[in-house]
Design a protein around this motif. Structure first.
Motif, mmCIF file in Angstrom:
data_model
loop_
_atom_site.group_PDB
_atom_site.id
_atom_site.type_symbol
_atom_site.label_atom_id
_atom_site.label_comp_id
_atom_site.label_asym_id
_atom_site.label_seq_id
_atom_site.Cartn_x
_atom_site.Cartn_y
_atom_site.Cartn_z
ATOM 1 N N GLY A 208 -1.486 -12.113 -11.925
ATOM 2 C CA GLY A 208 -1.970 -10.923 -12.247
ATOM 3 C C GLY A 208 -2.418 -10.015 -10.789
ATOM 4 O O GLY A 208 -2.602 -10.979 -9.881
ATOM 5 N N ASP A 209 -2.598 -8.890 -10.636
ATOM 6 C CA ASP A 209 -2.819 -8.322 -9.493
ATOM 7 C C ASP A 209 -4.393 -7.649 -9.412
ATOM 8 O O ASP A 209 -4.874 -7.229 -8.638
ATOM 9 C CB ASP A 209 -1.663 -7.248 -9.143
ATOM 10 N N LEU A 210 -4.623 -7.563 -10.885
ATOM 11 C CA LEU A 210 -6.204 -7.043 -11.047
ATOM 12 C C LEU A 210 -6.854 -7.739 -12.102
ATOM 13 O O LEU A 210 -6.117 -7.844 -13.463
ATOM 14 C CB LEU A 210 -6.108 -5.555 -11.300
ATOM 15 N N VAL A 227 -8.453 -13.281 -3.561
ATOM 16 C CA VAL A 227 -7.277 -12.490 -3.591
ATOM 17 C C VAL A 227 -7.099 -11.333 -4.570
ATOM 18 O O VAL A 227 -6.862 -10.030 -4.364
ATOM 19 C CB VAL A 227 -6.024 -13.560 -3.557
ATOM 20 N N VAL A 228 -7.305 -11.854 -5.786
ATOM 21 C CA VAL A 228 -7.249 -10.677 -6.818
ATOM 22 C C VAL A 228 -8.621 -10.107 -7.197
ATOM 23 O O VAL A 228 -9.592 -10.543 -7.424
ATOM 24 C CB VAL A 228 -6.631 -11.375 -8.259
ATOM 25 N N PRO A 229 -8.744 -8.722 -7.126
ATOM 26 C CA PRO A 229 -9.986 -8.055 -7.278
ATOM 27 C C PRO A 229 -10.393 -7.907 -8.622
ATOM 28 O O PRO A 229 -9.254 -8.047 -9.530
ATOM 29 C CB PRO A 229 -9.711 -6.712 -6.878
ATOM 30 N N LEU A 416 -7.472 2.617 -12.930
ATOM 31 C CA LEU A 416 -8.137 1.256 -12.559
ATOM 32 C C LEU A 416 -7.575 0.628 -11.339
ATOM 33 O O LEU A 416 -8.322 0.111 -10.438
ATOM 34 C CB LEU A 416 -8.096 0.265 -13.782
ATOM 35 N N GLY A 417 -6.438 0.653 -11.003
ATOM 36 C CA GLY A 417 -5.615 0.117 -9.867
ATOM 37 C C GLY A 417 -6.141 0.881 -8.655
ATOM 38 O O GLY A 417 -6.370 0.280 -7.698
ATOM 39 N N ALA A 418 -6.090 2.248 -8.757
ATOM 40 C CA ALA A 418 -6.769 2.955 -7.681
ATOM 41 C C ALA A 418 -8.193 2.755 -7.384
ATOM 42 O O ALA A 418 -8.419 2.639 -6.151
ATOM 43 C CB ALA A 418 -6.640 4.391 -7.798
ATOM 44 N N GLU A 419 -8.877 2.569 -8.349
ATOM 45 C CA GLU A 419 -10.421 2.054 -8.153
ATOM 46 C C GLU A 419 -10.318 0.768 -7.540
ATOM 47 O O GLU A 419 -11.315 0.489 -6.809
ATOM 48 C CB GLU A 419 -11.118 2.134 -9.824
ATOM 49 N N ALA A 420 -9.734 -0.039 -7.771
ATOM 50 C CA ALA A 420 -9.655 -1.523 -7.213
ATOM 51 C C ALA A 420 -8.923 -1.584 -6.115
ATOM 52 O O ALA A 420 -9.062 -2.508 -5.202
ATOM 53 C CB ALA A 420 -9.051 -2.598 -8.049
ATOM 54 N N GLY A 421 -8.330 -0.527 -5.398
ATOM 55 C CA GLY A 421 -7.532 -0.363 -4.131
ATOM 56 C C GLY A 421 -6.087 -1.034 -4.256
ATOM 57 O O GLY A 421 -5.713 -1.519 -3.161
ATOM 58 N N ILE A 422 -5.632 -1.081 -5.407
ATOM 59 C CA ILE A 422 -4.251 -1.805 -5.547
ATOM 60 C C ILE A 422 -3.268 -0.672 -5.163
ATOM 61 O O ILE A 422 -3.059 0.344 -6.120
ATOM 62 C CB ILE A 422 -3.966 -2.563 -6.854
ATOM 63 N N PRO A 423 -2.224 -0.884 -4.324
ATOM 64 C CA PRO A 423 -1.093 -0.078 -4.268
ATOM 65 C C PRO A 423 -0.309 -0.036 -5.573
ATOM 66 O O PRO A 423 0.023 -0.925 -6.008
ATOM 67 C CB PRO A 423 -0.263 -0.599 -2.948
ATOM 68 N N LEU A 424 0.083 1.185 -5.912
ATOM 69 C CA LEU A 424 0.892 1.408 -7.166
ATOM 70 C C LEU A 424 2.181 1.865 -7.068
ATOM 71 O O LEU A 424 2.206 2.685 -5.962
ATOM 72 C CB LEU A 424 0.007 2.573 -8.020
ATOM 73 N N PRO A 425 3.072 1.544 -7.725
ATOM 74 C CA PRO A 425 4.488 2.084 -7.845
ATOM 75 C C PRO A 425 4.362 3.663 -7.927
ATOM 76 O O PRO A 425 3.374 4.149 -8.842
ATOM 77 C CB PRO A 425 5.139 1.371 -8.976
ATOM 78 N N ARG A 426 5.182 4.440 -7.301
ATOM 79 C CA ARG A 426 5.313 5.853 -7.640
ATOM 80 C C ARG A 426 5.637 6.043 -8.900
ATOM 81 O O ARG A 426 6.172 5.495 -9.673
ATOM 82 C CB ARG A 426 6.414 6.568 -6.460
#
Length: 674
Positions: A208-210, A227-229, A416-426
């Protein structure tokens, strides 16, 4: 019926261990009287914390994995089955898997699973799918050797939605704690993780990424994965009135305000939009009003002295619950009758996402997690808005838009991904295909596209039989490019057949999705955004709207027709088609014909096993003149079976007026109309 099926399976399983799981209201009682053995396991999937492995001392161990004779999963509704699917990651492999649904809405397909496609089910011995009572289903699969149970449940879940799964939710997640399944229902890619981490690896890559940990007020361990926030969220029970009232430092009102005013929308568990959505919405002329209130120990939706729906303690409202409310004119919200603030917000947001018209007085400060768009809508509506069918449906559309965009699972996880600083697909880009034979209509059509909001789009403008250097075309194209949106101009020969012209237009598009646009019809500013929402929650291969509003130019009359919306269908308006470009490839594109192109595409999608979904039609007006259309029906066809009619051009309020043509003043036009 379900109890009988379970008794038969328990008797037939031999000496092997059985794991019987349940999710949703009143499902435990179905399992309570079954003849279980001491080594069998009765598991509440709603209560079992993700990240905690099951203890199965009598299970077989094959290749390092636990395996049992029988796993049965009983869910009250499809919404509950989606949640159970996420929890199924902890279930052992099994040779016999039974999945039962106690009730369904009837809007979905039967739960006929399709094999995973990598040879895992080649030795499948038997499969049974049968109805249980009036609206339930039982699906059983038998294998000579154990298979991945979560994979079987996943196949059953998506059998109810057709072959298409719909857009994925990003980022990939690992979950821990009770109620974690509320945050990621229907996702077999979500893994359980220990509260302290680390995130398991698949070969050399984290699964997982988050990471999301859901827990009560207790102290959480430190996170060990570098590695994983990780993000932390509270359970709905953490802010229950009982917990707030027991706070030693302040009184109930002050503690409630302090805890909830600081909470954001993203602190609330999302809505499963694949099941909690407007599908099945009906126009109601004189239905009753019900109340979302407290009755006994539970929040309920109550009509007179009858409880139509009992809301779960965590605020979950299911698809079956929504189907029981469709006959109502609306629901009044009583903010005093809920388990706690988070549960109340989830219940109200779920009703709104389902398109149930809501009325409310002032929203208390502790419900700030509802979000300003929804709060403003429900406090600004009155009973008079629900007595007229058109105004009621317009209000319902505004509610479902706000709820799904604010509280839908995909929106929440992007936040949530933006909050954790994870690049998201467009987000997907929409290529709008506009093909016209009339230079005088270019500015009118581009003006409709230019005001689309909430969507990334480009336009492929195909001029069929005339050049781009005509003054009215050149000025309209320049005005559109001034908006900053991409525009591709293509000139097609006048003698090229229409279907072939459309295929050439698609070939010049760069978007993920293709939207077909007519040059003489009217489109509201949320037309494309609404279709993207429908694509997400319906899972259909192709979406569009019906000809609900028709402007009959010959007699200067607008007709609102009695067309069913928010449902699977065989027909939509050709000028509203939205589909993935891969779907066009699968069906062979548009047929090289001069007319009936749209109908042929719909037939091809259905023949290929795809589904077509018709969203609401309030943001589209079909224009009909005397003749020359590729779809030829006389005026009587549109006057038949209408709900209302008005003299002049009278669209829904969701159209938000008519934009001025780009690059030129509004003009009358003549000529052939497709």
């Amino acid at each position: 019926m379900i109890t009988t099926a379970l008794r038969h399976t328990l008797r037939a399983r031999g000496t092997e261990t059985a794991v019987l799981c349940h999710a949703g209201a009143d499902t435990r009682s179905i399992l309570a009287e079954l003849p279980l053995r001491p080594d069998d396991l009765l598991l509440d999937l709603d209560a079992h914390p993700l990240g905690r492995p099951l203890e199965l001392p009598r299970a077989w161990i094959r290749d390092g994995e636990a395996e049992v004779g029988l796993v049965a999963v009983l869910a009250a509704t499809p919404t509950d089955l989606h949640r159970a699917l996420t929890a199924a990651v902890h279930l052992p492999r099994a040779v016999h898997v039974l999945v039962a649904l106690a009730a369904t809405t009837g809007q979905q397909e039967p739960p006929i699973p399709a094999s995973p496609g990598m040879g895992q089910w080649r030795d499948l011995q038997e499969m049974r799918v049968r109805r249980a009572n009036r609206s339930g289903w039982v699906c059983e699969l038998f294998f000579p050797n154990g298979v991945d149970t979560a994979q079987v449940v996943d196949a059953v879940v998506h059998g109810t939605r057709g072959r298409r799964r719909g857009p994925a939710t990003a980022p990939m997640a690992v979950l821990n704690g009770p109620e974690a399944t509320l945050w990621r229902p229907g996702d077999t890619g979500a893994h359980g993780v220990d509260a302290a981490g680390p995130v398991p690896l698949r070969r050399v890559t984290p699964v997982g990424d988050l990471a999301l940990r859901v827990s009560g007020d207790g102290e959480r361990p430190g996170w060990t994965d570098p590695v994983v926030p990780v993000l932390d969220r509270a359970t709905t029970g953490a802010d229950s009135w009982e917990r707030i009232a027991s706070d030693e430092h302040t009184g109930v009102r002050a503690a409630t305000a302090a805890r909830t005013e600081a909470a954001s929308v993203n602190a609330v568990a999302p809505i499963d939009e694949t099941t909690v959505n407007p599908t099945g919405f009906t126009r109601v002329g004189n239905g009753n009003l019900a109340d979302l209130t407290l009755h006994g120990a539970h929040a309920v939706v109550r009509e007179g002295d009858k409880d139509l729906v009992t809301v779960a303690a965590d605020g979950t409202v299911t698809d079956v619950d929504l189907s029981r409310l469709r006959h109502l004119r609306g629901v009044r919200v009583d903010w005093s009758g809920h388990t706690g603030p988070s549960a109340a917000v989830r219940a109200v947001a779920s009703l709104a996402a389902g398109g149930v018209p809501l009325l409310s007085g002032g929203v208390p400060a502790w419900a700030s997690g509802l979000g300003a768009p929804l709060t403003d809508l429900i406090t600004g509506a009155g009973d008079e808005d629900l007595r007229d069918q058109l105004r009621r449906e317009e209000y319902s559309v505004r509610l479902r838009r706000a709820a799904l965009r604010t509280h839908g699972q995909r929106s929440r996880w992007r936040a949530l991904g933006a909050e954790a600083g994870i690049p998201l697909p467009r987000e997907p880009r929409v290529s709008v295909i506009l093909c016209t034979r009339r230079p005088e209509m270019v500015g009118f059509a581009l003006a409709q596209i230019a005001r689309q909001r909430g969507v990334d789009l480009e336009v492929v403008l195909t001029l069929h039989g005339f050049p781009a250097d005509r003054p009215e075309v050149r000025s309209a194209v320049a005005a559109f490019r001034d908006t900053g949106r991409p525009l591709v101009v293509h000139e097609a020969d006048a003698d090229q057949v229409f279907g072939s012209v459309l295929n050439d237009s698609v070939a010049r598009a760069s978007g993920d999705l293709i939207s077909k646009w007519d040059d003489d019809d009217w489109y509201g500013p949320d037309h494309l955004a609404d279709l993207l929402l429908a694509r997400t929650y319906s899972g259909a291969e192709l979406v569009g709207v019906g000809q609900d509003f028709v402007y009959l130019q010959e007699v200067d009359l607008t007709v609102w027709r009695n067309r069913r919306s928010e449902a699977a269908t065989r027909f939509i308006a050709g000028g509203t088609i939205l589909t993935d470009r891969v779907v066009l490839e699968e069906v062979g594109g548009f047929r090289p014909l001069p007319r009936a192109i749209d109908t042929q595409l719909l037939i091809a999608v259905i023949r290929g096993g795809g589904r077509i979904y018709r969203a609401h039609g309030l943001g589209y007006v079909l224009r009909r003149t005397g003749g020359g259309h590729t779809w030829s029906e006389d005026m009587a066809f549109f006057l038949h079976n209408h709900t209302q009619q008005w003299f002049g051009w009278r669209p829904s309020a969701l159209m938000e007026g008519e934009p001025s043509p780009l690059g030129q003043p509004a003009t009358e036009y003549t000529g052939e109309i497709r």
